[in-house]
Design a protein around this motif. Structure first.
Motif, short mmCIF file in Angstrom:
data_model
loop_
_atom_site.label_atom_id
_atom_site.label_comp_id
_atom_site.label_asym_id
_atom_site.label_seq_id
_atom_site.Cartn_x
_atom_site.Cartn_y
_atom_site.Cartn_z
N UNK A 185 24.32 -12.82 3.70
CA UNK A 185 23.37 -12.40 2.67
C UNK A 185 22.15 -13.30 2.58
N UNK A 186 21.68 -13.80 3.72
CA UNK A 186 20.43 -14.56 3.69
C UNK A 186 19.28 -13.65 3.30
N UNK A 187 18.29 -14.21 2.61
CA UNK A 187 17.04 -13.50 2.37
C UNK A 187 16.22 -13.62 3.66
N UNK A 219 15.06 -16.84 5.28
CA UNK A 219 14.22 -17.67 4.42
C UNK A 219 15.08 -18.66 3.64
N UNK A 220 16.19 -18.14 3.09
CA UNK A 220 17.19 -19.00 2.44
C UNK A 220 18.49 -18.23 2.37
N UNK A 227 22.77 -20.20 -1.49
CA UNK A 227 22.64 -21.47 -2.22
C UNK A 227 21.22 -21.65 -2.75
N UNK A 228 20.23 -21.07 -2.08
CA UNK A 228 18.85 -21.15 -2.53
C UNK A 228 18.07 -22.25 -1.83
N UNK A 229 16.75 -22.06 -1.74
CA UNK A 229 15.90 -22.99 -0.99
C UNK A 229 15.87 -24.39 -1.59
N UNK A 230 15.99 -24.47 -2.92
CA UNK A 230 15.94 -25.81 -3.54
C UNK A 230 17.18 -26.62 -3.14
N UNK A 231 18.36 -26.00 -3.23
CA UNK A 231 19.59 -26.70 -2.84
C UNK A 231 19.55 -27.07 -1.36
N UNK A 252 20.26 -12.17 0.07
CA UNK A 252 19.68 -11.13 -0.78
C UNK A 252 20.77 -10.15 -1.21
N UNK A 291 14.71 -19.32 -5.67
CA UNK A 291 14.76 -20.36 -6.70
C UNK A 291 13.47 -20.41 -7.50
#
Lengths: 427, 131
Positions: free
Chosen positions: A18-20, A31-32, A35-39, B1, B43
């Motif tokens: 499920x990556x963006x 893209x991320x 966990x998200x780009x910040x993590x 996503x 984020x």
């Protein structure tokens, strides 16, 4: 699926997790992850991150004329490039360089590595393999053999302070591979028959691997190259080996925010089809003590003619807010006078200002990181302006209704680890 | 996503085609962004809020969300006076990613109660997302 869109061998893994996803350099890339780009950004500074970089291109050059061809086509002087003593490039070592055209414009940036006496590799950006190969071929008076390995190669970057211990768990004889592996050196080969390695390296299962002490994050780590067939296996082995060390798979968003904070350019955005002059990366030019050049190379005459007086400068802001780079945004002085445009604007989420000074999550407590430091992040990147501005100068970035105050800087994220000794990061 | 069937779209609030939501309690409406919006943005690292007391018309910009991907303007679903802003988001903008319906952004006192009925139901909003 768009037929023009290429994928790496890890594409099913990214989509399955499920990556963006988005297109970059002709490839459909993450893209991320959830966990998200910040993590992911923070993991590279405090633990480790793993990036799929199989979209990058690799050429090899072979034959007695290969070195002369590289000397003509890239700006780094391969006879005077290593260390403070400016020694010659030797097998097992790499240098960062630029390929310029006759106008002195950047075709692409690259890492050139010497594998053996007459064998070299050139790693360039996604979709640039053919362009750089054509440039080399056009200047190939020596009859060097040029091979494009891009579609036969798997590449991933393992970056962060725990990268050495994680990599050690999947390597055969890790201690031997790590011995003397200083920044910008490498061991092994992804195709030992075709590209001899000065020092061999293998994964525990015997797979040949090229372990390069390089990266695009500013932090300690490795770029790893294997035959394309082994890409998914190495990726899974590393994620398993790093599971207890906080290793996260990382996407292109974290890659961009990390490199911006590290002051590294993105080709065709911060360097590109304009004169390679007055920017933070002039160390690649073969300057002699008198300010001339130590060798002849393509683009040198245009650099001497110096027909463009714009300056490319790094900046950092005062909070995480960004503007979009490119045509829609402008750089202005505090009086509203237009100075130029924004090349890159990203948020380095590991830094913040403490009493005016930029502090990173990696800054030692004794060097001023407050206990319990939780940075909000600072916008940072590069501007291209019409006049010189000293470090500390304030400019405004404007886009639509938004105006951000930022500071011209020599350096953005402090206390980076890329150049520190590997032994510091091994248990 | 997230896949569309993984999105959390509560039935007891209304949505806009710009991915905000509104929930009326008494004479106050809470405003936020949808699960779809936070998932698409990634984020969220900074939230720009209006001032309490501002009067803003439906469809006008009332703030921005700064994500790792982009800067997104927030459009007010209901005309009214801003009576509160969620200052917790100043220090913890990631609350919107964690629960976009608990992490409301502003409260307004609507000036036209009829506007709420013109907003999208959860089913209509999901149809919009399906295209």
């Amino acid at each position: 699926m768009d037929e023009q869109r290429k994928t790496t061998p890890l594409h099913p893994w990214h989509v399955g997790r499920s990556a963006s996803m988005a297109c970059f350099g002709g490839y459909h890339m993450p893209l991320w992850y959830p966990a998200g780009a910040k993590a992911e950004h923070l993991a590279v500074l405090t633990a480790a991150g793993l990036f799929d970089t199989s979209h990058m291109a690799l050429l090899s050059l072979h034959g007695p004329g290969a070195r002369t061809l590289l000397q003509r086509c890239c700006c780094r002087d391969l006879e005077r490039c290593l260390g403070k003593a400016r020694g010659p490039l030797v097998p097992g070592r790499s240098v960062y360089t630029m390929f310029l055209d006759e106008r002195g414009f950047v075709i692409d940036d690259a890492i050139v590595s010497q594998c053996a006496d007459a064998d070299y590799t050139v790693v360039v950006n996604a979709s640039m393999g053919a362009a750089v190969a054509a440039h080399l071929a056009a200047h190939n008076r020596e009859g060097a053999r040029i091979v494009d390995w891009t579609d036969r190669l798997g590449k991933m970057d393992l970056q962060g302070p725990r990268a050495p211990r994680i990599l050690a768990r999947v390597l055969k004889e890790a201690e031997r591979v790590f011995a003397g592996l200083v920044t910008f050196s490498f061991k092994g080969s992804f195709a030992p028959e075709a590209l001899p390695a000065a020092t061999p390296a293998q994964l525990s299962d015997g797979t040949p691997v090229l372990v390069s002490r390089t990266g695009y994050t500013g932090e300690v780590g490795f770029e790893l190259f294997v035959d394309r067939a082994h890409t998914a296996s190495l990726w899974e082995q590393l994620l398993a080996a790093g599971a207890d060390d906080g290793l996260l798979p990382c996407g292109l968003a974290a890659r961009d925010s990390l490199r911006a904070g590290a002051g590294l350019p993105l080709s065709h955005q911060d360097i590109g089809p304009w004169l390679f002059a007055r920017n933070p990366w002039l160390f690649v030019l073969p300057r002699d003590e008198a300010g001339g050049f130590t060798k002849e190379f393509v683009g040198a005459a245009a650099l001497v003619a110096d027909g463009d007086h714009h300056h490319t400068l790094a900046f950092a802001g005062f909070d995480p807010r960004k503007v979009a780079a490119g045509e829609q945004s402008r750089v202005m002085d505090p009086d509203g006078r237009e100075l130029g445009r924004v090349l890159t604007c990203a948020t380095d989420m590991a830094i913040d200002r403490v009493d005016g000074r930029i502090v990173s999550v990696t800054t030692p407590i004794e060097s001023g990181r407050p206990t319990g430091f939780t940075p909000r992040g600072l916008c940072c990147g590069f501007v291209r302006v019409s006049e010189p501005l000293p470090a500390g100068a304030i400019v405004h970035l404007a886009e639509g209704r938004r105006t951000l105050k930022v500071e011209i800087r020599d350096e953005i994220r402090p206390d980076r680890t890329a150049r520190q000794s590997l032994t510091r990061f091994l248990p | 996503m997230k896949e569309l069937d993984e999105l959390h779209l509560p039935d007891d609030i209304r949505y806009t085609d710009e991915h905000e939501w509104a929930r009326i309690t008494g004479d106050i409406a809470r405003i936020g962004v949808s699960d779809y919006a936070q998932d698409q943005l990634g984020d969220i690292v900074f939230v720009e809020l209006p001032a309490v007391g501002d009067t803003i018309a439906r469809g006008e910009v009332f703030g921005t969300l700064e994500s790792v991907k982009a800067v997104s303007e927030l459009y007010l679903p209901l005309s009214g006076e801003v009576v509160a802003v969620n200052t917790a988001l100043t220090d913890a903008p990631e609350l919107i990613n964690q629960d976009p319906y608990a992490a409301w952004i502003i409260e307004v006192r609507p000036t036209d109660a009829g506007e709420y009925d013109q907003l999208l139901t959860a089913a209509a909003y999901l149809d919009l997302l399906r295209g």
